[in-house]
Write an enzyme that holds these catalytic residues in place. Structure first.
Site, PDB file in Angstrom:
ATOM      1  CG  HIS A  22      75.512 -27.782  58.989  1.00 26.73           C
ATOM      2  ND1 HIS A  22      74.670 -26.931  59.146  1.00 26.73           N
ATOM      3  CD2 HIS A  22      75.265 -28.749  59.725  1.00 26.73           C
ATOM      4  CE1 HIS A  22      73.747 -27.539  60.284  1.00 26.73           C
ATOM      5  NE2 HIS A  22      74.205 -28.720  60.502  1.00 26.73           N
ATOM      6  CG  HIS A  23      75.546 -32.467  60.640  1.00 27.66           C
ATOM      7  ND1 HIS A  23      75.818 -32.221  61.839  1.00 27.66           N
ATOM      8  CD2 HIS A  23      74.372 -31.811  60.349  1.00 27.66           C
ATOM      9  CE1 HIS A  23      74.485 -31.589  62.579  1.00 27.66           C
ATOM     10  NE2 HIS A  23      73.944 -31.191  61.393  1.00 27.66           N
ATOM     11  CB  THR A  65      68.848 -18.174  65.839  1.00 25.97           C
ATOM     12  OG1 THR A  65      68.601 -19.341  64.910  1.00 25.97           O
ATOM     13  CG2 THR A  65      68.737 -19.164  67.193  1.00 25.97           C
ATOM     14  CG  ASP A 107      41.636 -34.577  75.512  1.00 27.98           C
ATOM     15  OD1 ASP A 107      42.848 -34.997  75.065  1.00 27.98           O
ATOM     16  OD2 ASP A 107      41.283 -35.390  76.452  1.00 27.98           O
ATOM     17  CD1 TRP A 121      74.286 -39.015  67.677  1.00 23.78           C
ATOM     18  CD2 TRP A 121      72.068 -39.121  66.775  1.00 23.78           C
ATOM     19  NE1 TRP A 121      73.916 -37.943  67.126  1.00 23.78           N
ATOM     20  CE2 TRP A 121      72.806 -37.606  66.855  1.00 23.78           C
ATOM     21  CE3 TRP A 121      70.831 -39.252  66.885  1.00 23.78           C
ATOM     22  CZ2 TRP A 121      72.097 -36.720  66.033  1.00 23.78           C
ATOM     23  CZ3 TRP A 121      70.136 -37.881  66.131  1.00 23.78           C
ATOM     24  CH2 TRP A 121      70.491 -36.676  65.916  1.00 23.78           C
ATOM     25  CB  SER A 151      58.917 -17.075  73.738  1.00 23.17           C
ATOM     26  OG  SER A 151      59.536 -17.175  72.690  1.00 23.17           O
ATOM     27  CE1 TYR A 201      68.260 -24.637  64.486  1.00 18.80           C
ATOM     28  CE2 TYR A 201      68.563 -26.431  62.663  1.00 18.80           C
ATOM     29  CZ  TYR A 201      68.881 -25.202  63.588  1.00 18.80           C
ATOM     30  OH  TYR A 201      70.309 -24.608  63.253  1.00 18.80           O
ATOM     31  CE  LYS A 222      62.318 -18.354  67.162  1.00 17.65           C
ATOM     32  NZ  LYS A 222      60.966 -18.465  68.154  1.00 17.65           N
ATOM     33  CG  HIS A 281      70.194 -29.093  60.605  1.00 15.42           C
ATOM     34  ND1 HIS A 281      70.983 -28.920  61.180  1.00 15.42           N
ATOM     35  CD2 HIS A 281      69.341 -28.185  60.345  1.00 15.42           C
ATOM     36  CE1 HIS A 281      70.967 -27.642  61.856  1.00 15.42           C
ATOM     37  NE2 HIS A 281      69.996 -27.335  61.361  1.00 15.42           N
ATOM     38  CD  GLU A 341      65.111 -35.480  65.993  1.00 12.37           C
ATOM     39  OE1 GLU A 341      64.191 -35.829  65.270  1.00 12.37           O
ATOM     40  OE2 GLU A 341      65.256 -35.963  67.295  1.00 12.37           O
ATOM     41  CB  SER A 343      55.527 -43.205  68.830  1.00 11.61           C
ATOM     42  OG  SER A 343      55.683 -42.134  69.682  1.00 11.61           O
ATOM     43  CB  SER A 344      57.791 -39.038  66.217  1.00 12.61           C
ATOM     44  OG  SER A 344      58.597 -39.435  67.232  1.00 12.61           O
ATOM     45  NE  ARG A 363      80.959 -36.689  67.898  1.00  9.05           N
ATOM     46  CZ  ARG A 363      79.507 -36.579  67.157  1.00  9.05           C
ATOM     47  NH1 ARG A 363      79.524 -35.810  66.103  1.00  9.05           N
ATOM     48  NH2 ARG A 363      78.719 -36.921  67.771  1.00  9.05           N
TER      49      ARG A 363
HETATM   50  C1  HEA Z   1      69.496 -34.297  74.673  1.00  9.25           C
HETATM   51  C2  HEA Z   1      70.418 -34.841  74.505  1.00  9.25           C
HETATM   52  C3  HEA Z   1      71.639 -35.099  75.399  1.00  9.25           C
HETATM   53  C4  HEA Z   1      71.862 -34.811  77.059  1.00  9.25           C
HETATM   54  C5  HEA Z   1      70.929 -34.554  77.787  1.00  9.25           C
HETATM   55  C6  HEA Z   1      73.225 -35.280  77.108  1.00  9.25           C
HETATM   56  C7  HEA Z   1      73.548 -35.411  78.406  1.00  9.25           C
HETATM   57  C8  HEA Z   1      74.811 -35.695  78.903  1.00  9.25           C
HETATM   58  N1  HEA Z   1      75.994 -36.142  77.889  1.00  9.25           N
HETATM   59 FE1  HEA Z   1      75.736 -36.560  75.886  1.00  9.25          FE
HETATM   60  N2  HEA Z   1      75.481 -36.853  73.737  1.00  9.25           N
HETATM   61  C9  HEA Z   1      74.137 -36.510  73.256  1.00  9.25           C
HETATM   62  C10 HEA Z   1      73.136 -36.041  73.625  1.00  9.25           C
HETATM   63  C11 HEA Z   1      72.870 -35.713  75.013  1.00  9.25           C
HETATM   64  N3  HEA Z   1      73.800 -35.722  75.818  1.00  9.25           N
HETATM   65  C12 HEA Z   1      74.408 -37.051  71.837  1.00  9.25           C
HETATM   66  C13 HEA Z   1      73.278 -37.018  70.849  1.00  9.25           C
HETATM   67  C14 HEA Z   1      75.794 -37.530  71.763  1.00  9.25           C
HETATM   68  C15 HEA Z   1      76.503 -38.208  70.549  1.00  9.25           C
HETATM   69  C16 HEA Z   1      76.224 -39.749  70.499  1.00  9.25           C
HETATM   70  C17 HEA Z   1      77.181 -40.110  69.393  1.00  9.25           C
HETATM   71  O1  HEA Z   1      78.398 -39.801  69.395  1.00  9.25           O
HETATM   72  O2  HEA Z   1      76.775 -40.931  68.748  1.00  9.25           O
HETATM   73  C18 HEA Z   1      76.303 -37.488  73.047  1.00  9.25           C
HETATM   74  C19 HEA Z   1      77.680 -37.871  73.452  1.00  9.25           C
HETATM   75  C20 HEA Z   1      78.124 -37.585  74.398  1.00  9.25           C
HETATM   76  C21 HEA Z   1      79.485 -37.669  74.984  1.00  9.25           C
HETATM   77  C22 HEA Z   1      80.708 -38.160  73.629  1.00  9.25           C
HETATM   78  C23 HEA Z   1      80.798 -39.360  73.931  1.00  9.25           C
HETATM   79  C24 HEA Z   1      81.782 -39.713  72.880  1.00  9.25           C
HETATM   80  O3  HEA Z   1      81.981 -39.012  71.912  1.00  9.25           O
HETATM   81  O4  HEA Z   1      82.289 -40.938  72.791  1.00  9.25           O
HETATM   82  C25 HEA Z   1      79.924 -37.341  76.188  1.00  9.25           C
HETATM   83  C26 HEA Z   1      80.975 -37.486  77.051  1.00  9.25           C
HETATM   84  O5  HEA Z   1      81.361 -36.801  77.856  1.00  9.25           O
HETATM   85  C27 HEA Z   1      78.538 -37.091  76.767  1.00  9.25           C
HETATM   86  C28 HEA Z   1      78.140 -36.698  78.165  1.00  9.25           C
HETATM   87  C29 HEA Z   1      77.260 -36.347  78.431  1.00  9.25           C
HETATM   88  C30 HEA Z   1      76.908 -36.038  80.015  1.00  9.25           C
HETATM   89  C31 HEA Z   1      77.808 -36.115  81.112  1.00  9.25           C
HETATM   90  C32 HEA Z   1      75.427 -35.691  80.080  1.00  9.25           C
HETATM   91  C33 HEA Z   1      74.836 -35.170  81.351  1.00  9.25           C
HETATM   92  O6  HEA Z   1      74.062 -34.109  81.000  1.00  9.25           O
HETATM   93  C34 HEA Z   1      73.836 -36.301  81.638  1.00  9.25           C
HETATM   94  C35 HEA Z   1      73.472 -35.861  83.073  1.00  9.25           C
HETATM   95  C36 HEA Z   1      72.186 -36.837  83.630  1.00  9.25           C
HETATM   96  C37 HEA Z   1      72.277 -37.842  84.460  1.00  9.25           C
HETATM   97  C38 HEA Z   1      73.662 -38.407  85.061  1.00  9.25           C
HETATM   98  C39 HEA Z   1      71.301 -38.519  84.910  1.00  9.25           C
HETATM   99  C40 HEA Z   1      70.866 -38.403  86.235  1.00  9.25           C
HETATM  100  C41 HEA Z   1      71.627 -38.943  87.419  1.00  9.25           C
HETATM  101  C42 HEA Z   1      71.262 -40.300  87.697  1.00  9.25           C
HETATM  102  C43 HEA Z   1      70.765 -41.389  87.009  1.00  9.25           C
HETATM  103  C44 HEA Z   1      71.886 -40.965  88.931  1.00  9.25           C
HETATM  104  C45 HEA Z   1      73.355 -41.481  88.695  1.00  9.25           C
HETATM  105  C46 HEA Z   1      74.351 -40.469  88.921  1.00  9.25           C
HETATM  106  C47 HEA Z   1      75.764 -40.742  89.029  1.00  9.25           C
HETATM  107  C48 HEA Z   1      76.422 -42.121  89.249  1.00  9.25           C
HETATM  108  C49 HEA Z   1      76.726 -39.451  89.126  1.00  9.25           C
HETATM  109  N4  HEA Z   1      77.526 -37.204  75.720  1.00  9.25           N
HETATM  110  C1  HEA Z   2      69.203 -28.385  69.774  1.00 10.91           C
HETATM  111  C2  HEA Z   2      70.127 -28.898  69.076  1.00 10.91           C
HETATM  112  C3  HEA Z   2      70.759 -27.782  68.253  1.00 10.91           C
HETATM  113  C4  HEA Z   2      70.743 -26.451  67.779  1.00 10.91           C
HETATM  114  C5  HEA Z   2      69.631 -25.573  68.184  1.00 10.91           C
HETATM  115  C6  HEA Z   2      71.974 -26.239  67.004  1.00 10.91           C
HETATM  116  C7  HEA Z   2      72.228 -25.107  66.291  1.00 10.91           C
HETATM  117  C8  HEA Z   2      73.275 -24.988  65.228  1.00 10.91           C
HETATM  118  N1  HEA Z   2      73.985 -25.641  64.812  1.00 10.91           N
HETATM  119 FE1  HEA Z   2      74.326 -27.612  65.588  1.00 10.91          FE
HETATM  120  N2  HEA Z   2      74.244 -29.736  66.205  1.00 10.91           N
HETATM  121  C9  HEA Z   2      73.562 -30.246  66.947  1.00 10.91           C
HETATM  122  C10 HEA Z   2      72.532 -29.828  67.730  1.00 10.91           C
HETATM  123  C11 HEA Z   2      72.029 -28.411  67.568  1.00 10.91           C
HETATM  124  N3  HEA Z   2      72.680 -27.350  66.739  1.00 10.91           N
HETATM  125  C12 HEA Z   2      74.072 -31.684  67.042  1.00 10.91           C
HETATM  126  C13 HEA Z   2      73.273 -32.676  67.888  1.00 10.91           C
HETATM  127  C14 HEA Z   2      75.121 -31.772  66.391  1.00 10.91           C
HETATM  128  C15 HEA Z   2      76.040 -32.974  66.255  1.00 10.91           C
HETATM  129  C16 HEA Z   2      75.510 -34.054  65.665  1.00 10.91           C
HETATM  130  C17 HEA Z   2      76.373 -35.326  65.519  1.00 10.91           C
HETATM  131  O1  HEA Z   2      77.476 -35.130  64.674  1.00 10.91           O
HETATM  132  O2  HEA Z   2      76.433 -36.233  66.250  1.00 10.91           O
HETATM  133  C18 HEA Z   2      75.237 -30.472  65.715  1.00 10.91           C
HETATM  134  C19 HEA Z   2      76.441 -30.234  64.803  1.00 10.91           C
HETATM  135  C20 HEA Z   2      76.605 -29.183  63.998  1.00 10.91           C
HETATM  136  C21 HEA Z   2      77.322 -28.848  63.111  1.00 10.91           C
HETATM  137  C22 HEA Z   2      78.441 -30.014  62.489  1.00 10.91           C
HETATM  138  C23 HEA Z   2      79.569 -29.986  63.151  1.00 10.91           C
HETATM  139  C24 HEA Z   2      80.505 -31.107  62.639  1.00 10.91           C
HETATM  140  O3  HEA Z   2      80.240 -32.358  62.889  1.00 10.91           O
HETATM  141  O4  HEA Z   2      81.687 -30.791  61.958  1.00 10.91           O
HETATM  142  C25 HEA Z   2      77.299 -27.864  62.563  1.00 10.91           C
HETATM  143  C26 HEA Z   2      77.870 -27.060  61.244  1.00 10.91           C
HETATM  144  O5  HEA Z   2      77.668 -26.232  60.942  1.00 10.91           O
HETATM  145  C27 HEA Z   2      76.229 -27.078  63.568  1.00 10.91           C
HETATM  146  C28 HEA Z   2      75.957 -25.784  63.281  1.00 10.91           C
HETATM  147  C29 HEA Z   2      74.813 -25.240  63.852  1.00 10.91           C
HETATM  148  C30 HEA Z   2      74.326 -23.804  63.761  1.00 10.91           C
HETATM  149  C31 HEA Z   2      75.024 -22.836  62.647  1.00 10.91           C
HETATM  150  C32 HEA Z   2      73.398 -23.723  64.600  1.00 10.91           C
HETATM  151  C33 HEA Z   2      72.437 -22.480  64.743  1.00 10.91           C
HETATM  152  O6  HEA Z   2      71.077 -22.675  64.659  1.00 10.91           O
HETATM  153  C34 HEA Z   2      72.796 -21.580  65.952  1.00 10.91           C
HETATM  154  C35 HEA Z   2      72.332 -20.213  65.677  1.00 10.91           C
HETATM  155  C36 HEA Z   2      72.207 -19.281  66.850  1.00 10.91           C
HETATM  156  C37 HEA Z   2      73.217 -18.463  67.368  1.00 10.91           C
HETATM  157  C38 HEA Z   2      74.169 -17.926  66.004  1.00 10.91           C
HETATM  158  C39 HEA Z   2      73.350 -17.760  68.596  1.00 10.91           C
HETATM  159  C40 HEA Z   2      72.267 -16.630  68.559  1.00 10.91           C
HETATM  160  C41 HEA Z   2      72.309 -15.394  67.603  1.00 10.91           C
HETATM  161  C42 HEA Z   2      72.645 -14.226  67.917  1.00 10.91           C
HETATM  162  C43 HEA Z   2      72.898 -13.806  69.246  1.00 10.91           C
HETATM  163  C44 HEA Z   2      72.729 -13.428  66.742  1.00 10.91           C
HETATM  164  C45 HEA Z   2      74.024 -12.718  66.424  1.00 10.91           C
HETATM  165  C46 HEA Z   2      74.923 -13.728  65.818  1.00 10.91           C
HETATM  166  C47 HEA Z   2      75.635 -13.452  64.633  1.00 10.91           C
HETATM  167  C48 HEA Z   2      75.284 -12.880  63.487  1.00 10.91           C
HETATM  168  C49 HEA Z   2      76.920 -14.609  64.805  1.00 10.91           C
HETATM  169  N4  HEA Z   2      75.917 -27.993  64.283  1.00 10.91           N
HETATM  170 CU   LIG Z   3      72.881 -29.681  61.928  1.00  9.90          CU
END
Ligand code: HEA
Ligand code: HEA
Ligand SMILES: [Cu+2]
Ligand code: CUA
Lengths: 381, 293, 530
Positions: C306-307, C332, C109, C145, C272, C261, C335, C257, C259, C173-174, C454
């Site tokens: 970078h944000h 990355t 467990d 958020w 994998s 990852y 991978k 950030h 978070e 919790s986390s 946005r």
């Molecule tokens: C893991 C994280 C995650 C996931 C899974 C999603 C999923 C989706 N997100 Fe989300 N999104 C975020 C994380 C995520 N988002 C974050 C962090 C932000 C930024 C917030 C911020 O700006 O502060 C954001 C912001 C964000 C925006 C920008 C809002 C804005 O800037 O004002 C939009 C706009 O289109 C969007 C759309 C969607 C959609 C369409 C899906 C879809 O993939 C969702 C699909 C799932 C369902 C729809 C549920 C299943 C179905 C039902 C419950 C039945 C009902 C269905 C119907 C009526 C058709 N998201």
């Molecule tokens: C699962 C979540 C996740 C992951 C994995 C990443 C991955 C990465 N993110 Fe992203 N990021 C978010 C979730 C994530 N991000 C969210 C939620 C936000 C918005 C938050 C908010 O404002 O609400 C954000 C916003 C965000 C910003 C800020 C943008 C802005 O607000 O102006 C930036 C800027 O640098 C960034 C960079 C990157 C980079 C460089 C990676 C890298 O890790 C990606 C690396 C991967 C590759 C590059 C592809 C595979 C690589 C290869 C095939 C190798 C060869 C490639 C080269 C040498 C080019 N991310």
């Molecule tokens: Cu980041």
């Protein structure tokens, strides 16, 4: 219901799209970054395209290999699995090569960045102040300042009227700058964080309350350039456009002179108003337009506010109590809340009118009239 | 006793976790309401009762949970592996606490090294000082804020120094309590543990004294700008941890009196002592970064 | 005490089953029960957060204000983000960890089963508070958020205190969940399960758990400062008192950030695991996968700003953060290359988990590319806070994290339930999702580049066509997830063919050596590791 309506929507819009794709508006609508109208914005665009193409090439190679395997190494085609699972050589290669690619990207990026962050030796300095939800511009060398508010009519937003060409991207007074001059922007805020953004200049700088950020631009072409506030700043974040008009230096000088004359005229008008009384109708109609323009965003058109966020004015102790307190909060706002000081933004007449309006609209009808001189008196105290 | 024969030990179901979750829930709702009410109306509303109930439930939960745990442990149900799990769990918990303090130390360093100097015009902020805060002078401790609030700084001489000595001593006494336990010298254990508790309490008393001094004589308050903010939040959270640590030690003390713990089985004692050392180290950092420099 | 002696005495075969009725779920200490609870909770949250996304998409279907007020729109955006991140993705991965880690390392467990129960049961309450806050006067959180100060302090609504305390308890919790994972992996591995023999899912979670205990407390600190700034007159984020609003962003992104990852490393572990199974070939470069994961985790601590490129940091800081961010592409990339190399010259077959994994690899990489573009500071000035960013993070989160979770479910669901799910439905789910998700998120790149910010409830008309298409894709993607819901419910009710212990012929690992469905207590004595 839930299931049906999107399907219908999908069908309808499919029909719609067949028209739309042929539509000119669609062709015009951009899907890429713009090159803009400054040297910097051009460099930024080039950088963007370079990285984009590099990514495309890497993508083609990686996914090419993967799809090759998917097509030719499938079990259903009788593929037998090999058993290799490491190779130091390739692993080193695919670590080093990306590093080299990154270095290649970083060099021009660094150059551009350093150029962008150098606002020195400018010809003109403008203080840009964001406040919920408008921009204030002050030409530091010329003692000219004004607020710039969204001018798209409420009816267009509400859908009663057809939306205009520059829907949500129009302001009452736009920022005017000369072309071919280095203009420095000092960006700050009165309340929350905003972000001043003009895509065509590749300038986006956060407006942080209490701090000043610097940015600059040098525009090559005359024209009107539109952008928006780019940092969530509360309820009307989406309604806070930035409009900049770039004119030739000569036109700019003419514009400045004109502005100065306007300012003098306005001061004279204030003086005149102090000596007279305005009628109720006059005050109320002026008051209504000020209210709708400046106050309704928070306190709502019906004066009921948004409970828990913005207080209702109807029945509030301040709007029903002492006039002085009422005028005072409009002039000076309330520190530490969203209620900002309007002394700088509104003229005496406008303040008098809006206070009168708030005390007589929405069925309150207290009958109290506030005159510009009352406001003036309070300002002197 | 089947489970003891096997290598693995799996504890049975327990009602306490869900009680704890409800406790947390009530604390969060109560605190949320209390804080919001206080700021709107200046009066505490129903939130404080919920908060209180929440805290009581959390206490009951801890009591019940640990009671079960203790009797299981004393019944010999726990195996060595579980002991290791507990120790590792406790140490990573302490690590997460360290990170919590790191956030506030981060704020302190940021304020000292970045925001205050920038407000005074350093780095790329010449215009910030010139246009917005022309009369502001960037010094640390920040005795006059850009907005004009003034305060006096807290020196390290006197109470803080005494408190440092007290805490350092208490770390030594708890150590000797531990060696006493390991050598099965119960007298030394009780004495040293009791001494540690006394030292902890006197630390708290003096800390309160210092707060009174800050508020009354220095005008140093929670809202006196970022110097006061960091001062009170860092020392305040530290004080809360000392309080918890002291309570923890008191519980351990009674368990010692009841004859619990043996030289090789005393996880609870050990974690209390780790916790105490952690609180001590945080204080040392505080003393250096908040008071001295 | 009673419960203890009872279970200990009546149970001589080690295989006592679960308690009966609701008590089973409330008092449980069983990692599988808790895993199930986490997974269902996460799924429900995904639907709730998704429903909010549907509100967002419906409002953005056309320009103009139609359905919701701007203030409510902001609440939807904010709570959508919060729920998806903290309520859907993180608990779902924790659920996977609970189910699989003990089985994969041969443990009976989790190491601390009761605390495990507590970590779960806090969550529903935390989200109850968050959701309830939408209904208090003035509405719920509306500051994004990321809750940047001073919008979340001086200028926020009355529900902010509830928001703060809800975040506090979900943080607790986390942290407890993460401690449990760490201790389980350190201390509960079966003899012979050496570090470099651990399945990659275990490795990635191990590293993720460290990220969690390192940054969740920092988030707690950040919300605490928001609380005191708003209600107790401190000025951490207020220049007039010597603070700085940008300081909030530094603290937040120091958490934020890592978070992101946290939300992707376990996904890497899942991919994998699945890719070698259906390639019938060992994972290519196992050690380098481990090192790459560790490097990503390490780098994730030094890239946060970078944000914040547009906040006006000095140039040298911008350069530092740009370079570090770009560097993350290297591990990355390792991978991605390793996955491709694993498939290379394998004997591939395309069962549903594999389909989702392949989609993951392609679409996550696409999101990674846009991430790399965002990392280039001067260009980020143009991208920042536009839909280009929204496109980026939905590619890495939805087609990344969520797709990996779906893949994992399709991979392990037969092990959990003992029956094979409806493969026809699963394929339908895959193709519907794959197509609609791209219709949903791909055009966001376009509108973003064209300049649509946005977090806006209304936009200028040049973006209208694309937004309409995006919304349609969104509705379609949402509906597609209902297929998944139906399928999972069906499988949980054991409607389907029974499966053998080893469900997939190419699979390796201890979890495939126990019966399907996995017995309530997997290992009571340590298994042997070959
Ligand atoms: C893991 C994280 C995650 C996931 C899974 C999603 C999923 C989706 N997100 Fe989300 N999104 C975020 C994380 C995520 N988002 C974050 C962090 C932000 C930024 C917030 C911020 O700006 O502060 C954001 C912001 C964000 C925006 C920008 C809002 C804005 O800037 O004002 C939009 C706009 O289109 C969007 C759309 C969607 C959609 C369409 C899906 C879809 O993939 C969702 C699909 C799932 C369902 C729809 C549920 C299943 C179905 C039902 C419950 C039945 C009902 C269905 C119907 C009526 C058709 N998201
Ligand atoms: C699962 C979540 C996740 C992951 C994995 C990443 C991955 C990465 N993110 Fe992203 N990021 C978010 C979730 C994530 N991000 C969210 C939620 C936000 C918005 C938050 C908010 O404002 O609400 C954000 C916003 C965000 C910003 C800020 C943008 C802005 O607000 O102006 C930036 C800027 O640098 C960034 C960079 C990157 C980079 C460089 C990676 C890298 O890790 C990606 C690396 C991967 C590759 C590059 C592809 C595979 C690589 C290869 C095939 C190798 C060869 C490639 C080269 C040498 C080019 N991310
Ligand atoms: Cu980041
Ligand atoms: Cu101002 Cu957004």
């Amino acid at each position: 219901m839930v299931k049906k309506s999107p399907i219908i929507l999908a069908l309808v819009s499919l029909l719609h799209y067949s028209e739309v794709f042929a539509n000119e508006a669609f062709v015009r609508s951009n899907i890429n970054l713009r090159t803009g109208v400054t040297d910097i914005s051009q460099q930024v665009y080039d950088l963007h395209m370079t990285i984009f193409y590099i990514c495309v090439v890497i993508g083609i190679i990686v996914f090419g290999a993967m799809f090759y395997a998917i097509i030719f190494h499938r079990k259903s085609k009788g593929a037998k699995a090999a058993n290799f699972h490491e190779s130091i050589k390739v692993e080193i290669a695919w670590t080093i090569i990306p590093v080299i690619i990154l270095v290649v990207m970083a060099i021009p990026a660094t150059k551009t960045l350093i150029a962008m962050e150098d606002p020195s030796e400018s010809d003109l300095t403008i203080l840009v102040t964001g406040s919920q939800w408008k921009w204030h511009y002050k030409y530091l060398e010329h003692d000219i300042e004004f607020y710039s508010l969204l001018s798209t009519p409420k009816e267009q937003i509400g859908g009663q009227w057809i939306k205009g060409d520059n829907y949500l991207l129009d302001v009452d007074k736009q920022l005017v700058i000369p072309t071919n001059k280095k203009v420095r922007f000092l960006v700050t805020s009165d309340d929350v964080i905003h972000s001043w953004w003009v895509p065509d200049f590749a300038v986006k700088k956060d407006a942080n309350p209490g701090f000043i950020n610097e940015a600059w631009t040098k525009v090559n072409e005359e024209g009107i350039y539109r952008g928006q506030c780019a940092e969530l700043c509360g309820k009307d974040h989406g309604f806070m456009p930035v409009v900049v008009e770039a004119v030739s230096p000569d036109d700019f000088d003419a514009w400045l002179a004109n502005k100065k004359a306007e300012k003098a005229a306005a001061q004279a008008e204030e003086k005149r108003l102090l000596a007279m009384n305005m009628s109720k109708d006059e005050l109320m109609s002026e008051g209504e337009s000020v209210y709708m323009g400046y106050c309704a965003a928070c306190h709502q058109q019906n004066g009921m506010g948004l409970p828990g966020v913005f207080p209702a004015l109807v029945g509030s102790p301040i709007t029903t109590g002492d006039v002085k307190a009422h005028i005072d909060i409009v002039l000076h706002g309330k520190k530490g809340t969203a209620m900002q000081a309007f002394a700088k933004q509104l003229t005496l007449k406008q303040v008098a009118a809006v206070v009168t309006y708030e005390r007589n609209a929405w069925g309150i009808n207290s009958g109290e009239l506030i005159q510009p001189k009352d406001v003036h008196q309070l300002l002197q105290e | 006793m089947a489970e003891q024969n096997s290598h693995y030990y799996v504890p049975a179901q327990s009602p306490w976790p869900i009680v704890g979750a409800i406790g947390f829930f009530l604390v969060a709702v109560g605190a949320g309401n209390l804080v919001a009410q206080l700021s709107q109306t200046g009066e505490a509303g129903w939130g404080r009762f919920i908060l209180l109930v929440g805290f009581i439930i959390l206490l009951v939960m801890m009591f019940g949970w640990f009671k079960d745990q203790i009797s299981e442990s004393r019944a010999g149900l726990h195996n060595a592996q579980l002991g290791v799990s507990y120790r590792q769990g406790m140490s990573w918990f302490i690590f997460s606490e360290v990170m919590f303090f790191a956030a506030f130390f981060g704020a302190l360093f940021y304020a000292r090294m970045i925001s205050v100097p920038w407000l005074g015009g350093a780095s790329n902020n010449a215009m910030t000082a010139e246009v917005l805060w022309p009369s502001f002078e960037a010094i640390w401790p920040l005795t006059t804020t850009p907005g004009g609030t003034t305060t006096q700084a807290m020196g390290y001489w006197g109470l803080p120094l005494i408190n440092t000595i007290i805490l350092l001593t208490s770390s030594i006494t708890i150590h000797f309590a531990h060696t006493g336990l390991e050598a099965n010298k119960r007298k030394q254990l009780t004495l040293m543990l009791g001494l540690t508790i006394l030292l902890g309490m006197s630390f708290l008393v003096l800390q309160v004294e210092e707060y009174i001094h800050a508020y009354q004589d220095l005008g140093l308050k929670l809202d006196s700008g970022v110097y006061g903010n960091t001062f009170f939040l860092l020392t305040g959270f530290h004080g809360m941890h000392v309080t918890l640590g002291t309570l923890f030690l008191i519980v351990i003390f009674f368990r010692v009196l009841a004859g619990h713990f043996s030289p090789d089985n005393h996880f609870a004692f050990q974690s209390a002592s780790w916790y105490w050392h952690f609180v001590d180290v945080v204080w040392l950092c505080l003393f250096v970064f908040v008071y001295i420099i | 005490m009673n419960t203890l002696t009872e279970t200990a005495s009546h149970d001589t075969e080690h295989h006592h089953g679960p308690a009966k009725g609701i008590k089973r779920w409330i008092f449980t200490t069983n990692h599988k029960d808790i895993g199930t609870l986490y997974l269902w909770f996460a799924f429900i949250m995904f639907l709730v957060g998704g429903a909010m996304a549907m509100v967002i998409r419906a409002e953005l279907f056309q320009p103009g204000l139609q359905i919701v007020e701007p203030h409510f729109f902001n609440q939807m955006t904010t709570v959508h983000g919060l729920i998806m991140v903290f309520g859907a993705v993180m608990p779902a991965f924790t659920g996977m960890a609970n189910w699989m880690i003990p089985m994969m390392i041969g443990a009976p467990d989790m190491a601390l089963p009761r605390m495990n129960n507590l970590s779960f049961w806090i969550l529903p309450f935390a989200f109850l508070i968050l959701l309830a806050s939408l209904f208090v006067e003035g509405g719920g959180p509306a500051f994004g958020w990321t809750f940047y100060a001073p919008l979340s302090t001086t200028y926020s609504g009355d529900s902010t205190a509830l928001f703060v305390f809800a975040v506090h308890i979900m943080g607790i919790s986390s942290i407890m969940g993460a401690i449990n994972v760490i201790v389980t992996i350190w201390n509960m591995r079966a003899p012979g399960m050496t570090w470099m023999k651990m399945p990659l899912f275990v490795w990635t979670w191990f590293i993720t758990a460290y990220l969690l205990i390192a940054v969740m407390p920092v988030l707690a600190g950040a919300v605490t400062m928001v609380l005191t700034d708003k209600y107790f007159g401190t000025s951490f984020f207020n220049a007039a008192g010597g603070g700085d609003p940008v300081m909030f962003q530094h603290i937040f992104w120091f958490f934020g950030h890592p978070e992101v990852y946290i939300m992707i490393l376990p996904a890497f572990g899942i991919i994998s695991t699945i890719v070698p199974t259906f390639s019938r070939k060992p994972l290519f470069g196992y050690p380098s996968m481990v090192y790459a994961t560790a490097s990503i985790a390490f780098l994730s601590f030094i890239v946060w700003a970078h944000h914040m490129f547009t906040t006006g940091m000095p140039v040298f800081a911008e350069l530092f953060f740009m370079y570090c961010t770009m560097l993350i592409s290297v591990p990355t990339g390792v991978k991605v290359f390793n996955w491709v190399a694993t498939m290379w010259r394998g004997a591939l077959s395309f069962e549903v988990p594999m389909l989702f994994s392949i989609a993951f690899i392609v679409l996550f990489t696409l999101g990674g590319f846009s991430g790399l573009m965002l990392a280039i500071t001067p260009v980020d000035f143009q991208y920042h806070d536009t839909y280009f960013v929204v496109a980026h993070f939905h590619y890495v989160l939805v087609t990344g994290a969520i797709f990996s979770l779906i893949a994992a479910t399709y991979y392990w669901l037969p092990k959990w339930t003992g029956v094979m799910y409806d493969i026809g439905l699963a394929k339908l789910h895959f193709w519907c999702s794959l197509i609609s998700v791209n219709v949903l998120f791909f055009p966001m790149h376009f509108v973003g580049l064209a300049g649509m910010p946005r977090r806006i409830p209304d936009y200028s008309i040049q973006f209208a066509n694309w937004n309409q298409l995006i919304s349609l894709g969104g509705f379609a993607f949402g509906l597609s997830q209902l297929i998944f819901l139906a399928l999972v419910i069906k499988a949980c009710r054991k409607q389907g063919e029974p499966v053998p212990a080893k469900v997939w012929d190419g699979a390796h690992g201890l979890e495939w050596e126990v019966a399907s469905p996995a017995p309530y207590h997997t290992f009571t004595t340590p298994p042997e590791i070959k």
